[in-house]
Design an enzyme around this catalytic site. Structure first.
Site, PDB file in Angstrom:
ATOM      1  N   GLU A  60       0.758  -1.307  -0.007  1.00  0.00           N
ATOM      2  CA  GLU A  60      -0.108  -0.221  -0.221  1.00  0.00           C
ATOM      3  C   GLU A  60       0.758   1.334  -0.098  1.00  0.00           C
ATOM      4  O   GLU A  60       0.448   2.336  -0.569  1.00  0.00           O
ATOM      5  CB  GLU A  60      -0.855   0.066   1.094  1.00  0.00           C
ATOM      6  CG  GLU A  60      -2.042  -0.829   1.151  1.00  0.00           C
ATOM      7  CD  GLU A  60      -1.659  -2.450   1.369  1.00  0.00           C
ATOM      8  OE1 GLU A  60      -0.472  -2.718   1.777  1.00  0.00           O
ATOM      9  OE2 GLU A  60      -2.467  -3.142   0.861  1.00  0.00           O
ATOM     10  N   HIS A 129     -10.091  -5.988   8.774  1.00  0.00           N
ATOM     11  CA  HIS A 129     -10.635  -5.664   7.388  1.00  0.00           C
ATOM     12  C   HIS A 129     -12.004  -5.006   7.599  1.00  0.00           C
ATOM     13  O   HIS A 129     -12.935  -5.069   6.727  1.00  0.00           O
ATOM     14  CB  HIS A 129     -10.765  -6.785   6.638  1.00  0.00           C
ATOM     15  CG  HIS A 129      -9.391  -7.826   6.426  1.00  0.00           C
ATOM     16  ND1 HIS A 129      -9.183  -8.560   7.347  1.00  0.00           N
ATOM     17  CD2 HIS A 129      -8.571  -7.740   5.325  1.00  0.00           C
ATOM     18  CE1 HIS A 129      -8.048  -9.007   6.922  1.00  0.00           C
ATOM     19  NE2 HIS A 129      -7.704  -8.716   5.847  1.00  0.00           N
TER      20      HIS A 129
END
Length: 323
Positions: A60, A129
């Site tokens: 990321e 998540h």
């Protein structure tokens, strides 16, 4: 009018801007042939090719950093992180580079970057998540932040986001991806800083965004059976914020409840509550009420997850306690 899903609304906006401007590019993990973790970019790799729809390494930091560089040098990247929780790895690029670059270079550099962040719980995806981290990004000067609740707004806000010359954090509700709603035959932009009144009412203002708009509407329907008419405000844009619509509603109803999916402690809901208290104090007949998730990571267990996240019943209870 036609009905499409929330995910399709995002995709059609991406397709429309990619057809219009060859500098619009997509990047992220599995956004190419696979079509994205939640299927949002499905078909775009086949239509526009791998030069404009780029799969990236599982990093990321690289995704955000490369996007900032691409934006600063003339492209208009739309980057996807699989889950908002992974923004921690890209935070430096977003907060210390993208958000500050225009200011630090005296306005000589624009950063037309859109960062897509699937957020929230409700699908039993576990603690790493299921985050709702809008308070982290709305706190940063230089970032614009939007959070659509339906397909039409998802489409219209994305059109505006891609055309913006500043970095835009585009937060998406995972549980809404497959939810259908009506969109006009010809979509237009939804301007930043323009909230929508999802339901009109005269007794209390419920201020919210994203998935919680739907819970607030269900709560309003339940409250109406007891003679309480709730007005539901869908913010759509968290920054810039449509303060005029919020304050106008509270001036009419004299009560306000803020509901967000994030952990209540230190959340964006606290900012909304403070703004209403500061600006509408003389109009309030009761203290502003905040409803959010419990002070806990989001559990994997569906049963426990439903206990941690705010519910329709929580909203109904919160409103009734104000009278």
């Amino acid at each position: 009018m036609k009905k499409i899903t929330y995910g399709e609304g995002i995709r059609e906006a991406l397709r429309e801007k990619m057809l219009e401007n060859k500098n619009v590019v997509l990047l992220g993990e599995d956004v190419g042939p696979y079509g994205g973790t939640f299927g949002v970019t499905k078909g775009l790799w086949e239509q526009f090719g791998e030069e404009r729809v780029r799969d990236t390494p599982i990093s990321e930091g690289v995704i955000v950093g490369a996007s900032v560089g691409a934006a600063a040098t003339g492209l208009r990247p739309v980057a996807e992180l699989m889950f908002i929780d992974f923004l921690t790895f890209g935070m430096d690029g977003l907060v210390n580079q993208a958000a500050k670059m225009r200011y630090m270079f005296g306005g000589k550099i624009s950063v037309p970057l859109v960062l897509r962040l699937p957020a929230g719980g409700g699908i039993s995806a576990g603690a790493q998540h299921s985050g709702s981290l809008e308070a982290w990004v709305t706190h940063v000067p230089g970032l614009k932040v939007v959070y659509p609740s339906n397909a039409a707004d998802a489409w219209g806000l994305m059109l505006t986001a891609i055309d913006d010359d500043n970095p835009v954090v585009y937060i998406e509700s995972k549980v809404l991806y497959s939810q259908k709603s009506e969109v006009p035959e010809r979509m237009t932009k939804v301007l930043f800083g323009s909230a929508a009144i999802a339901r009109e009412g005269a007794d209390v203002s419920i201020v919210t965004y994203g998935k919680q708009v739907h819970d607030a509407l269900k709560a309003a329907a339940a409250l109406a059976k007891d003679g309480i008419e709730a007005e539901v405000i869908d913010l759509r844009s968290l920054y810039p914020l449509d303060k005029e619509t919020i304050f106008g509603s509270v001036t009419k109803t004299h009560r306000a409840l803020v509901v967000t999916e994030e952990v209540k402690r230190g959340g964006y809901g606290g900012e909304l509550s403070a703004l209403i208290s500061e600006q509408c104090f003389d109009e309030l007949d009761a203290p502003v009420v905040r409803i959010g998730a419990l002070d806990s990571p989001v559990p994997y267990s569906q049963v426990l997850e439903s206990l941690v996240l705010p519910s329709v019943a929580d909203i109904v209870k919160g409103v009734k306690e104000m009278f």
